[in-house]
Design a protein around this motif. Structure first.
Motif, PDB file in Angstrom:
ATOM      1  N   ILE A   1       0.857  -1.197   0.000  1.00 10.40           N
ATOM      2  CA  ILE A   1       0.000   0.000   0.000  1.00 10.40           C
ATOM      3  C   ILE A   1       0.889   1.241   0.000  1.00 10.40           C
ATOM      4  N   PRO A   2       0.659   2.150  -0.919  1.00 11.89           N
ATOM      5  CA  PRO A   2       1.498   3.345  -0.998  1.00 11.89           C
ATOM      6  C   PRO A   2       1.375   4.234   0.239  1.00 11.89           C
ATOM      7  N   MET A   3       2.467   4.904   0.563  1.00 10.04           N
ATOM      8  CA  MET A   3       2.439   5.932   1.597  1.00 10.04           C
ATOM      9  C   MET A   3       1.686   7.149   1.060  1.00 10.04           C
ATOM     10  N   PRO A   4       1.050   7.921   1.943  1.00  8.17           N
ATOM     11  CA  PRO A   4       0.357   9.139   1.485  1.00  8.17           C
ATOM     12  C   PRO A   4       1.325  10.072   0.764  1.00  8.17           C
ATOM     13  N   SER A   5       0.851  10.690  -0.302  1.00  8.36           N
ATOM     14  CA  SER A   5       1.690  11.543  -1.118  1.00  8.36           C
ATOM     15  C   SER A   5       1.248  12.999  -1.025  1.00  8.36           C
ATOM     16  N   VAL A   6       1.923  13.833  -1.808  1.00  8.11           N
ATOM     17  CA  VAL A   6       1.650  15.269  -1.822  1.00  8.11           C
ATOM     18  C   VAL A   6       0.707  15.568  -2.980  1.00  8.11           C
ATOM     19  N   TYR A   7      -0.329  16.341  -2.713  1.00  6.36           N
ATOM     20  CA  TYR A   7      -1.311  16.681  -3.749  1.00  6.36           C
ATOM     21  C   TYR A   7      -1.542  18.187  -3.722  1.00  6.36           C
ATOM     22  N   TYR A   8      -1.018  18.864  -4.745  1.00  7.19           N
ATOM     23  CA  TYR A   8      -1.260  20.289  -4.915  1.00  7.19           C
ATOM     24  C   TYR A   8      -2.062  20.446  -6.211  1.00  7.19           C
ATOM     25  N   PRO A   9      -3.376  20.657  -6.108  1.00 10.05           N
ATOM     26  CA  PRO A   9      -4.255  20.626  -7.286  1.00 10.05           C
ATOM     27  C   PRO A   9      -3.832  21.547  -8.416  1.00 10.05           C
ATOM     28  N   ASP A  10      -3.140  22.625  -8.099  1.00 10.56           N
ATOM     29  CA  ASP A  10      -2.763  23.580  -9.130  1.00 10.56           C
ATOM     30  C   ASP A  10      -1.732  23.023 -10.102  1.00 10.56           C
TER      31      ASP A  10
END
Length: 511
Positions: A173-182
């Motif tokens: 299961i992947p570790m939580p990642s970074v999500y910047y919608p822009d």
């Protein structure tokens, strides 16, 4: 264990210190100009001493975008090879392999035997290298699907193989990642259920801890980090923000909007002494990242995996220009149905891809001032469309219009069906294996007081990348066979062999 032993006074194998020490005379040519426009070519010889550690480390690979098509396919292929899996298709029984990998499935001409027959050896036998089967894989993703479910979603591998892989992948299961919608297309929001909250400084510290914990938990000697997530929009280059290492670190602390996810992962990797490779076309390596890598003496490489259409383009245009034929227009059309295609349907993300695909012919054009006047280039158009039904099987259509003898025209049209992730995954393997090897190499010249590592920017990776990153002032080479020759001849130099030559003088002067 070294499979090739070189019988030469220029190479020494130190089994106690686990080193190969080779002496190599590098021949180059300095060109100057006389007033009457003649060239003066002066041969130059520089002696290098290379020191290569033969100790093969336990290597970890962390993928950003682990649950994407590339990440799930790469993980599945390594597991399938590790467990010697076979599977049934309508064409019969298939066996696991590493086809498409330069290191694992390509050979190098070592020389000639007593019968004057060429002797070829696998690339991986020239130097002690990590075997892909031994790589420990982990990673991050904005989707929380386990890797078995991600592999099923990708529609890349055969059903029988996916079923056999399920026991090995369902608990990954992947570790939580970074999500910047822009930075990525808005159509990716539905996938973003596994994201880090908080500030960019917190994200940086979390990613750094993830790398440390992964290394410690798996008792790894080294970790390489590869970005194989979605294409981002280009970051704006802003004075005082990302133009230096110090400013970039301050911008992260200030949560500045122009710090992209890929740049953040690159910074975290560098600070953790882990090489970072960017497999997408955005400008991850802003000046601040490059300076930080140089300060910490950590290797970086990019940009954008070169798997299908662009690889053919780098061969065909090189052939045409080298043959004295003038390409005047190159039109490239793609349609694909994977998530990469969905993301690239957004204009700002497509722009990043368009730039990386459009610059691939520049050096080949610039090398022929008979065909092209200064500043002249072929018309070059790139189109990418999202067609969901074709899934990961990308269609690439190219037309090459060239001017030939006495004003004639020649048109070459190519239709290429590229199974995207099955072409990209072995490229990732090569990038990781060569990068790891480069961390074990040091060099010295007569002017240097002691041995040093290669430059932080690994231009030797150019063969695998669409828009190769090179040190400031270094030429960008896109011609595919020149890139391959650079890898082959560097490997040869590290074991004291001369560059490969196709002159065949021993046969032309043979009696």
């Amino acid at each position: 264990m070294v499979s090739v032993k070189v019988n030469s006074p220029d190479v020494h194998y130190d089994d106690v210190e686990h080193l190969i020490i080779s002496r190599y005379s590098y021949e180059s040519t300095h060109v100057s100009y006389e007033e009457d426009n003649n060239y003066i070519a002066t041969p130059k010889s520089t002696e290098y001493i290379f020191k290569t550690s033969t100790t093969i480390p336990k290597l970890g690979l962390l993928l950003v975008g682990w649950g994407g098509n590339n990440g799930s396919t790469l993980t599945a292929s390594i597991l399938a090879n590790r467990h010697f899996l076979t599977w049934e298709t309508r064409y019969g029984t298939h066996h696991s392999n590493y086809y498409g990998s330069l290191i694992m499935s390509s050979t190098v001409k070592l020389g000639f035997n007593a019968q004057q027959s060429a002797v070829y050896v696998p690339f991986y036998q020239l130097l002690p290298m990590v075997h892909p089967n031994d790589i420990v894989i982990g990673g991050w993703d904005i989707s929380r699907l386990n890797l078995a479910a991600s592999l099923d979603r990708s529609c890349v591998l055969e059903p029988d193989l996916k079923q056999k892989l399920n026991p090995y992948m369902k608990d990954l299961i992947p570790m939580p990642s970074v999500y910047y919608p822009d930075f990525i297309a808005s159509n990716q929001q539905s996938r973003a259920d596994n994201v880090l909250s908080g500030t960019k400084q917190y994200h940086l510290e979390t990613i750094r801890k993830n790398i440390r914990d992964f290394k410690s938990k798996n008792q790894l000697d080294k970790v390489v980090v590869v970005w194989t997530a979605n294409t981002e929009r280009f970051s704006s280059l802003l004075p005082g923000i990302n133009d230096s290492a110090e400013n970039l670190l301050s911008a992260i602390k200030e949560n500045h909007e122009e710090v992209s996810p890929s740049t953040l992962f690159a910074v975290a990797s560098i600070l953790e002494n882990s090489p970072f490779i960017n497999g997408s076309p955005q400008n991850t390596f802003v000046p601040g990242v490059v300076e930080l890598a140089e300060q910490h003496r950590v290797h970086i490489g990019g940009d954008d995996f070169k798997s299908g259409q662009t690889k053919i383009k780098s061969v065909l245009v090189d052939f045409l220009v080298s043959a004295g034929i003038k390409p005047v227009a190159i039109t490239s059309y793609n349609h694909l149905g994977n998530n990469d295609g969905l993301n690239l349907s957004a204009p700002s993300q497509f722009k990043s891809k368009e730039i990386s695909k459009s610059t691939v012919v520049d050096d080949m054009v610039a090398c022929n001032n008979i065909l092209y006047k200064e500043g002249e280039k072929p018309d070059h158009v790139v189109v990418i469309k999202y067609v969901p039904s074709v899934k990961d099987s990308k269609r690439a259509l190219d037309e090459y219009e060239s001017e030939i003898f006495m004003g004639g025209r020649n048109t070459i049209s190519i239709h290429n069906t590229c199974e995207d992730s099955l072409l990209a995954s072995p490229i990732i393997i090569d990038l990781v294996l060569i990068t790891e090897l480069m961390t074990r190499v040091q060099y010295k010249t007569a002017e240097m007081p002691e041995f040093d590592a290669f430059h932080s920017i690994l231009s030797i990776l150019s063969y695998m990348l669409k828009a190769p990153l090179v040190p400031a002032g270094a030429p960008v080479v896109n011609a595919l066979f020149r890139q391959r020759n650079a890898i082959e001849n560097l490997f040869r130099a590290l074991i004291g062999l001369r560059p490969q030559s196709d002159m065949l003088l021993e046969h032309m002067a043979f009696h």
